[in-house]
Design a protein around this motif. Structure first.
Motif, PDB file in Angstrom:
ATOM      1  N   PRO A 449      -7.266  -4.648  -2.724  1.00 44.19           N
ATOM      2  CA  PRO A 449      -6.619  -5.729  -3.481  1.00 44.19           C
ATOM      3  C   PRO A 449      -6.595  -7.053  -2.710  1.00 44.19           C
ATOM      4  O   PRO A 449      -6.737  -8.124  -3.312  1.00 44.19           O
ATOM      5  CB  PRO A 449      -5.196  -5.194  -3.702  1.00 44.19           C
ATOM      6  CG  PRO A 449      -5.330  -3.715  -3.639  1.00 44.19           C
ATOM      7  CD  PRO A 449      -6.384  -3.472  -2.600  1.00 44.19           C
ATOM      8  N   LEU A 485      -0.777  -7.518  -8.024  1.00 38.53           N
ATOM      9  CA  LEU A 485      -0.814  -6.087  -7.738  1.00 38.53           C
ATOM     10  C   LEU A 485      -0.550  -5.230  -8.972  1.00 38.53           C
ATOM     11  O   LEU A 485      -1.019  -4.094  -9.059  1.00 38.53           O
ATOM     12  CB  LEU A 485       0.204  -5.745  -6.642  1.00 38.53           C
ATOM     13  CG  LEU A 485      -0.093  -6.297  -5.244  1.00 38.53           C
ATOM     14  CD1 LEU A 485       0.998  -5.895  -4.268  1.00 38.53           C
ATOM     15  CD2 LEU A 485      -1.451  -5.796  -4.752  1.00 38.53           C
ATOM     16  N   GLY A 489      -3.628  -3.413  -8.211  1.00 38.55           N
ATOM     17  CA  GLY A 489      -3.044  -2.953  -6.965  1.00 38.55           C
ATOM     18  C   GLY A 489      -3.653  -1.658  -6.462  1.00 38.55           C
ATOM     19  O   GLY A 489      -4.576  -1.090  -7.072  1.00 38.55           O
ATOM     20  N   TRP A 500       4.684   0.077  -2.395  1.00 38.15           N
ATOM     21  CA  TRP A 500       3.519  -0.677  -1.925  1.00 38.15           C
ATOM     22  C   TRP A 500       3.886  -2.156  -1.733  1.00 38.15           C
ATOM     23  O   TRP A 500       3.426  -2.793  -0.781  1.00 38.15           O
ATOM     24  CB  TRP A 500       2.376  -0.557  -2.927  1.00 38.15           C
ATOM     25  CG  TRP A 500       1.698   0.773  -2.948  1.00 38.15           C
ATOM     26  CD1 TRP A 500       1.925   1.796  -3.822  1.00 38.15           C
ATOM     27  CD2 TRP A 500       0.678   1.242  -2.051  1.00 38.15           C
ATOM     28  NE1 TRP A 500       1.111   2.869  -3.532  1.00 38.15           N
ATOM     29  CE2 TRP A 500       0.329   2.557  -2.456  1.00 38.15           C
ATOM     30  CE3 TRP A 500       0.013   0.680  -0.958  1.00 38.15           C
ATOM     31  CZ2 TRP A 500      -0.639   3.317  -1.801  1.00 38.15           C
ATOM     32  CZ3 TRP A 500      -0.964   1.429  -0.300  1.00 38.15           C
ATOM     33  CH2 TRP A 500      -1.280   2.724  -0.714  1.00 38.15           C
ATOM     34  N   LEU A 501       4.692  -2.697  -2.623  1.00 37.66           N
ATOM     35  CA  LEU A 501       5.062  -4.109  -2.546  1.00 37.66           C
ATOM     36  C   LEU A 501       5.772  -4.404  -1.217  1.00 37.66           C
ATOM     37  O   LEU A 501       5.476  -5.392  -0.544  1.00 37.66           O
ATOM     38  CB  LEU A 501       5.966  -4.469  -3.728  1.00 37.66           C
ATOM     39  CG  LEU A 501       5.971  -5.936  -4.177  1.00 37.66           C
ATOM     40  CD1 LEU A 501       4.624  -6.341  -4.716  1.00 37.66           C
ATOM     41  CD2 LEU A 501       7.057  -6.159  -5.236  1.00 37.66           C
ATOM     42  N   TYR A 504       3.293  -4.393   1.682  1.00 34.04           N
ATOM     43  CA  TYR A 504       2.526  -5.641   1.777  1.00 34.04           C
ATOM     44  C   TYR A 504       3.377  -6.765   2.365  1.00 34.04           C
ATOM     45  O   TYR A 504       2.888  -7.562   3.182  1.00 34.04           O
ATOM     46  CB  TYR A 504       1.999  -6.053   0.406  1.00 34.04           C
ATOM     47  CG  TYR A 504       0.738  -5.333  -0.019  1.00 34.04           C
ATOM     48  CD1 TYR A 504      -0.468  -5.565   0.625  1.00 34.04           C
ATOM     49  CD2 TYR A 504       0.755  -4.422  -1.083  1.00 34.04           C
ATOM     50  CE1 TYR A 504      -1.624  -4.904   0.229  1.00 34.04           C
ATOM     51  CE2 TYR A 504      -0.394  -3.762  -1.484  1.00 34.04           C
ATOM     52  CZ  TYR A 504      -1.580  -4.006  -0.815  1.00 34.04           C
ATOM     53  OH  TYR A 504      -2.729  -3.352  -1.196  1.00 34.04           O
TER      54      TYR A 504
END
Length: 604
Positions: A449, A485, A489, A500-501, A504
């Motif tokens: 991504p 995302l 994503g 996941w956020l 990142y």
């Protein structure tokens, strides 16, 4: 300094790792040797002096300053050499200390391990052209180190009644800027036993053979003869597919003896190295991805260095941009820097064996304590996840001591397959391939991504016009990326669930994001410059020059000359046809100018 016994000269060098001008010319002695190794060292134990540098091959390799060592070289130099001070002191002292296991390790027999030391901070010579060519074609994780050296050690400690101390203790050390651990371990396993039996003449012969090796060229498969054995290796290239090992015969028929094929020059047996921590491999992958400070306390330099190197390789193909020391001792000059409590721990992975570090580094956020390796046949006991408050000085049980909570749920199915495979004694290569593929897919799912968003920042090709400065890469906006995302994503390519956020967001604060972003932006800027050169070559230069002043034509000539120099130095991705067209346009532009300007722009 005077050459130690058994050493011999080679071409001039400014210092370790810094060839003087012209030293890489084909006719220069040891130029081919320098493509692989900086030098070979022999470190012995002197009853009065401690670790001492006995030999250096080639003899004019100047081991220099400031990296390491509270001890003066006078305290460690063998009596056959004059005492050295100043810039010669610390590098030698560093190599001496790092080439022997800590007294707590108790290594008997033969042991192999690795270390990594910082290059002195003084002026560095420009990189040779062949270095730049190698780095332009090699994967970013396998490029030559510009600020550090690797030391690959073969240490022997055996009982010897003829020695006053009662033990024969000596190390053979290969110093290189190439991270080819598998290759150099194999090389050491061939030449070190021979050297311990036959001493200097054998080492001299081996180094002479290495000086006949072809240079490491990414994408090529090479046959490398040494001490009666031919090592066959493939030098990885950026265009190689992940997990591929395209070993082929390289044009030499009927090799005698048959070559010893190394499936990789750099990859360790990942499953074996990470056996004790398999249940936490994803948590450790996250810590590596975020560049978190980590101490690995192991029972020996071999376990320490393999664990650190295995952990730092978990991010491939992403380059590990933080510092790491596979084996680190209290004698290192960075000891105070790494152990100070006046500032946050640096982004470094430290491999240590001295329990003293448990007390000294209690303030570090993550400490991995690894126990003694289990005998073959036993299922490896998994270390437990523990809070740092349970850390006790000198009485620490194996475990990962951290307050970190993983963002992603671990893949329990993978863990069961690996542990079942170990229990059933499946081939190590199969389990390592399984684990490496999982980590590769995990890293790629995380990076893809970012790559897609970065590609969207590239100006359109139609916006590049031949006679104007090319447009710039647009800036990276983190919030815009995070918004993307939802539709593009990592969930599209990875089955793992989790935050996941949040991962990142923490990644953006890490050295790895900075390193990845700088590298990608640099590559995109080079691509823009190459597209601009192609646009110029596709235009009609004679039409453009009509009505242009001499100043404008001279400006075009200077820009074309600069682009050609960069392209010919492998710093612009352009075809040979484009280069030929650019040269023709350059001749046309120069030919349209007065003779006086032509002479100035084309000096004899």
């Amino acid at each position: 300094m005077d050459a130690p016994p058994g050493a011999w000269p080679r071409g001039p060098r400014d210092r370790l790792g810094a060839p003087s001008s012209g030293s890489r010319a084909p006719a220069t002695p040891w130029a081919r040797f320098s493509a692989w190794l900086e030098c070979v060292c022999v470190v012995t134990f002197d009853l009065e002096l401690g670790q001492a540098l006995e030999l250096v091959y080639p003899s004019d390799s100047r081991l220099t300053d400031k990296e390491v060592g509270p001890a003066r070289w006078e305290q460690t130099a063998p009596r056959s050499e004059p005492a050295l001070t100043g810039s010669h002191v610390f590098q030698k002292s560093s190599i001496c200390y790092l080439s022997f296991p800590d007294s707590h390790s108790g290594c008997l027999g033969d042991t192999q391990f690795s270390f990594r030391i910082r290059q002195c901070g003084g002026r560095r010579s420009p990189r040779p052209t062949d270095d730049r060519h190698y780095d332009s074609e090699a994967p970013v994780s396998l490029q030559r180190e510009s600020a550090h050296y690797f030391g690959y050690v073969y240490f022997r400690q055996v009982k010897d009644s003829s020695v006053k101390r009662g033990y024969f203790q000596k190390s053979l050390v290969l110093v290189s800027r190439l991270p080819f651990i598998r290759l150099f371990q194999a090389l050491l396993s061939l030449i070190a036993p021979e050297y311990f039996d036959k001493l200097a003449p054998c080492l001299e012969a081996a180094c002479s053979e290495i000086d006949q090796w072809p240079a490491p060229v990414p994408g090529q498969t090479l046959n490398l003869p040494v001490v009666g054995v031919v090592l066959q290796v493939h030098i990885p290239s950026r265009v190689d597919k992940p997990e591929s090992s395209p070993l082929q015969q390289c044009g030499q028929e009927n090799l005698l003896p048959a070559p010893l094929v190394l499936t990789s020059v750099h990859e360790l047996d990942l499953c074996r190295c990470l056996q004790p921590v398999l249940s936490h491999v994803q948590t450790l992958w996250e810590l590596m991805l975020l560049g978190e400070p980590l101490v690995v306390l192991a029972p020996s330099p071999a376990v320490s260095s393999e664990m650190v190197l295995a952990l730092t390789s978990c991010l491939q193909p992403l380059k590990f941009c933080c510092d790491y020391r596979p084996y680190f001792t209290i004698h290192d000059s960075e000891f105070k820097e790494f152990t100070t409590r006046t500032q946050a721990p640096p982004n470094v992975v430290l491999g240590v064996t001295n329990p003293f570090f448990i007390k000294t580094l209690q303030h570090w956020p993550h400490i991995l304590r690894v126990g003694e390796p289990r005998m073959s046949g036993g299922l490896p006991k998994q270390v437990k996840l523990k809070k740092p408050s349970r850390l006790k000085t000198l009485d620490t049980k194996p475990g990962l001591y951290t307050t970190y909570t993983a963002h992603l749920r671990r893949d329990k199915a993978l863990l069961r397959r690996l542990l079942r495979g170990l229990q059933k004694k499946r081939p190590a290569g199969v389990l390592t391939a399984l684990l490496r593929r999982h980590l590769l897919e995990l890293t790629q799912s995380f990076i893809i991504p970012l790559e897609h968003y970065m590609a969207s920042l590239m100006p359109l090709r139609k916006s590049i016009t031949p006679w104007k400065t090319p447009p710039q890469v647009r800036p990276f906006h983190q919030e815009d990326f995070l918004c993307s995302l939802e539709r593009a994503g990592p969930q599209l390519t990875c089955i793992l669930k989790g935050d996941w956020l949040g991962l990142y967001r923490r990644f953006f604060k890490s050295p790895h994001f900075d390193g990845w972003y700088r590298q990608r932006r640099k590559e995109m800027a080079r691509q823009l410059e190459a597209l601009h050169l192609e646009a110029i070559c596709e235009a009609n230069i004679e039409t453009w020059m009509k009505g242009k002043s001499e100043v404008e034509v001279v400006d075009l000539v200077l820009k074309l000359q600069e682009k050609l120099v960069r392209a010919q130095g492998h710093r612009l991705p352009v075809t040979e046809e484009t280069l030929q067209q650019a040269r023709l346009y350059l001749e046309t532009a120069i030919g349209s100018l007065p003779q006086s300007l032509q002479a100035a722009l084309c000096p004899p």
